[in-house]
Motif scaffolding. Structure first.
Motif, short mmCIF file in Angstrom:
data_model
loop_
_atom_site.label_atom_id
_atom_site.label_comp_id
_atom_site.label_asym_id
_atom_site.label_seq_id
_atom_site.Cartn_x
_atom_site.Cartn_y
_atom_site.Cartn_z
N SER A 30 0.81 -1.22 0.00
CA SER A 30 0.00 0.00 0.00
C SER A 30 0.85 1.27 0.00
N PHE A 31 2.08 1.20 0.45
CA PHE A 31 2.93 2.40 0.48
C PHE A 31 3.34 2.83 -0.92
N PRO A 32 3.90 1.94 -1.75
CA PRO A 32 4.16 2.38 -3.13
C PRO A 32 2.86 2.66 -3.90
N ALA A 33 1.76 2.01 -3.52
CA ALA A 33 0.48 2.24 -4.19
C ALA A 33 0.06 3.69 -4.05
N ALA A 34 0.35 4.29 -2.91
CA ALA A 34 -0.04 5.69 -2.66
C ALA A 34 0.65 6.64 -3.64
N TYR A 35 1.84 6.29 -4.10
CA TYR A 35 2.55 7.15 -5.05
C TYR A 35 1.92 7.07 -6.44
N PHE A 36 1.22 5.99 -6.74
CA PHE A 36 0.55 5.87 -8.03
C PHE A 36 -0.79 6.59 -8.02
N ASP A 37 -1.61 6.28 -7.01
CA ASP A 37 -2.94 6.90 -6.93
C ASP A 37 -3.49 6.68 -5.52
N GLU A 38 -3.51 7.73 -4.71
CA GLU A 38 -3.98 7.62 -3.33
C GLU A 38 -5.45 7.23 -3.24
N LYS A 39 -6.20 7.53 -4.29
CA LYS A 39 -7.65 7.25 -4.24
C LYS A 39 -7.95 5.76 -4.18
N MET A 40 -7.03 4.93 -4.65
CA MET A 40 -7.26 3.49 -4.59
C MET A 40 -7.25 2.97 -3.16
N LEU A 41 -6.71 3.78 -2.23
CA LEU A 41 -6.60 3.38 -0.84
C LEU A 41 -7.77 3.87 0.00
N ASN A 42 -8.80 4.36 -0.66
CA ASN A 42 -10.02 4.78 0.02
C ASN A 42 -10.99 3.60 0.07
N ILE A 43 -11.36 3.20 1.27
CA ILE A 43 -12.22 2.02 1.44
C ILE A 43 -13.55 2.19 0.73
N ASN A 44 -14.04 3.40 0.65
CA ASN A 44 -15.35 3.65 0.06
C ASN A 44 -15.33 3.70 -1.47
N HIS A 45 -14.14 3.67 -2.07
CA HIS A 45 -14.03 3.70 -3.53
C HIS A 45 -14.14 2.28 -4.09
N ILE A 46 -15.31 1.70 -3.96
CA ILE A 46 -15.54 0.33 -4.41
C ILE A 46 -15.49 0.28 -5.94
N ASN A 47 -14.81 -0.75 -6.45
CA ASN A 47 -14.62 -0.96 -7.90
C ASN A 47 -13.84 0.19 -8.56
N TYR A 48 -12.98 0.82 -7.79
CA TYR A 48 -12.16 1.91 -8.32
C TYR A 48 -11.05 1.31 -9.19
N SER A 49 -10.91 1.79 -10.41
CA SER A 49 -9.92 1.19 -11.32
C SER A 49 -9.37 2.23 -12.29
N SER A 50 -8.75 3.26 -11.73
CA SER A 50 -8.10 4.24 -12.59
C SER A 50 -6.93 3.60 -13.32
N GLU A 51 -6.44 4.24 -14.37
CA GLU A 51 -5.33 3.68 -15.14
C GLU A 51 -4.09 3.49 -14.27
N LYS A 52 -3.85 4.43 -13.35
CA LYS A 52 -2.68 4.32 -12.47
C LYS A 52 -2.85 3.18 -11.48
N THR A 53 -4.10 2.95 -11.07
CA THR A 53 -4.37 1.83 -10.16
C THR A 53 -4.10 0.51 -10.85
N VAL A 54 -4.61 0.38 -12.07
CA VAL A 54 -4.40 -0.85 -12.84
C VAL A 54 -2.91 -1.07 -13.08
N LEU A 55 -2.21 0.01 -13.43
CA LEU A 55 -0.77 -0.10 -13.69
C LEU A 55 -0.03 -0.58 -12.46
N PHE A 56 -0.36 -0.02 -11.30
CA PHE A 56 0.31 -0.44 -10.08
C PHE A 56 0.04 -1.90 -9.77
N GLN A 57 -1.23 -2.30 -9.86
CA GLN A 57 -1.59 -3.67 -9.54
C GLN A 57 -0.84 -4.67 -10.45
#
Length: 366
Positions: free
Chosen positions: A58-85
């Motif tokens: 989750s720490f490097p994930a925050a550098y890609f897109d902090e919004k993916m670390l929001n519990i309420n952002h269900i099914n969140y899949s920005s391009e940066k989130t996908v790239l990090f995953q």
């Protein structure tokens, strides 16, 4: 370049959202709430070491897109989130590559173990599809399994036990392989030598028991210590028996045959005029499979699957106990344990066949 980019952002399963949610849980909440959080239906249900693994990611994930670390952002899949995953799976596959190297180094010299074995393991299409298309982190866990097996092949029993215990604390499904470890270490590490009363009760045997027990108990204590005040809640997440006998995508095991036979018997009974009005056709292929009752055949319980799995493992356990100290026998017993659990286990995922296929590849050097 365009093709690679398209593959990164292309198909992915619900497990993509599962792991995004786990990143959010471990980063946003205190440890004592990780196994209580249920905003998403994809609650945290892996052992604590995997939860810590997600926490570190989750720490490097925050550098890609902090919004993916929001519990309420269900099914969140920005391009940066996908790239990090995607990149996180690729990066952690290095553990699997290291495990392949360790096993290749532990086996006898020859072109099969230098060429054939690495090719079979690295290019395992099942693992590639599960991790990079379906989206999971099985590579890192199979890497740990291979590291453990490599140490066993080298006669480093305690190191092998340590890494296998670490693996159990990352994903508890590997408990199906534990009987092979238990029997082999009992016979060839604890009861080393002749099987007689003097040897079994010797000081050396006691010392080996204590050393092995200390490693196993120590890893479990360190892993579960931060969750001691709510162990029952953790265990309820790890063993959710209400998920049903079969996974949504039926693994081709005995229960798939059993379910199919039950369906045929039901429709056959209806056509012959037998009154089954109180029965309804069960749905066993939904996304989240829950408990269901068989229509004609007796219902299968989790305890029954455990007993049947254990009984079918017994011949392999006896043979492993009686055979001479040959690590390849241990590897083959792992394969049998994996296959037995695949055939008779409760809520078996189709990907569980990898527990047999990957160790089985180690026989290719012969």
């Amino acid at each position: 370049m365009l093709t690679i980019t398209n593959k990164i952002y292309s198909s992915r399963s619900t497990d993509f959202e599962v792991h995004r949610n786990w990143l959010a849980i471990t980063q946003s909440l205190p440890v004592n709430k990780w196994y209580f959080e249920n905003t998403s239906q994809w609650t945290l249900d892996y052992p604590p070491l995997f939860a810590w693994f997600e926490f570190l990611l989750s720490f490097p994930a925050a550098y890609f897109d902090e919004k993916m670390l929001n519990i309420n952002h269900i099914n969140y899949s920005s391009e940066k989130t996908v790239l990090f995953q995607r990149l996180s799976v690729i990066f952690t596959d290095l553990v699997y590559a290291f495990g392949v190297y360790k096993c290749s180094s532990a086996l006898q010299k020859g072109w099969r173990k230098d060429v054939v074995l690495p090719i079979l393991l690295i290019t395992n299409c099942g693992l590639i599809m599960v991790d990079h298309i379906h989206f999971q982190y099985n590579g890192v866990m199979y890497g740990i399994l291979l590291i453990s097996i490599a140490y066993m092949l080298q006669g480093e029993n305690l190191l092998s036990a340590f890494w296998f215990t670490v693996l159990l604390n990352m994903k508890h499904i590997y408990i199906y392989l534990a009987p092979a470890y238990f029997i082999y270490l009992l016979r060839h590490y604890c009861f080393k030598g002749a099987l007689n009363v003097k040897n079994i009760l010797s000081r050396n045997t006691l010392k080996h028991f204590l050393a092995l027990g200390s490693i196993v108990i120590g890893v479990f204590l360190v892993t579960f210590l931060p969750f001691m005040d709510h162990i029952p809640q953790v265990m309820s997440r790890l063993f959710p028996f209400k998920r049903g006998l079969c996974h949504a995508y039926w693994a081709p095991n005995i229960w798939a045959v059993y379910n199919t036979l039950d369906k045929f018997l039901f429709f056959g009974a209806m056509k012959t005029g037998i009154n089954l009005e109180n029965k309804t056709v069960a749905s066993m292929t939904g996304g989240l499979v829950q408990e269901f009752s068989h229509l004609v055949l007796p219902n299968i319980t989790p305890v029954l699957t455990m007993v049947l799995t254990a009984i079918c493992m017994v011949p392999a356990m006896i043979k492993l106990f009686l055979l001479n100290k040959q690590p390849t026998n241990f590897v083959r017993c792992i394969v049998v344990c994996g296959l037995t659990s695949f055939m008779f286990g409760w809520h078996v995922h189709e990907k569980a066949i990898l527990m047999s296929i990957i160790p089985l590849s180690l026989d290719s050097h012969e």
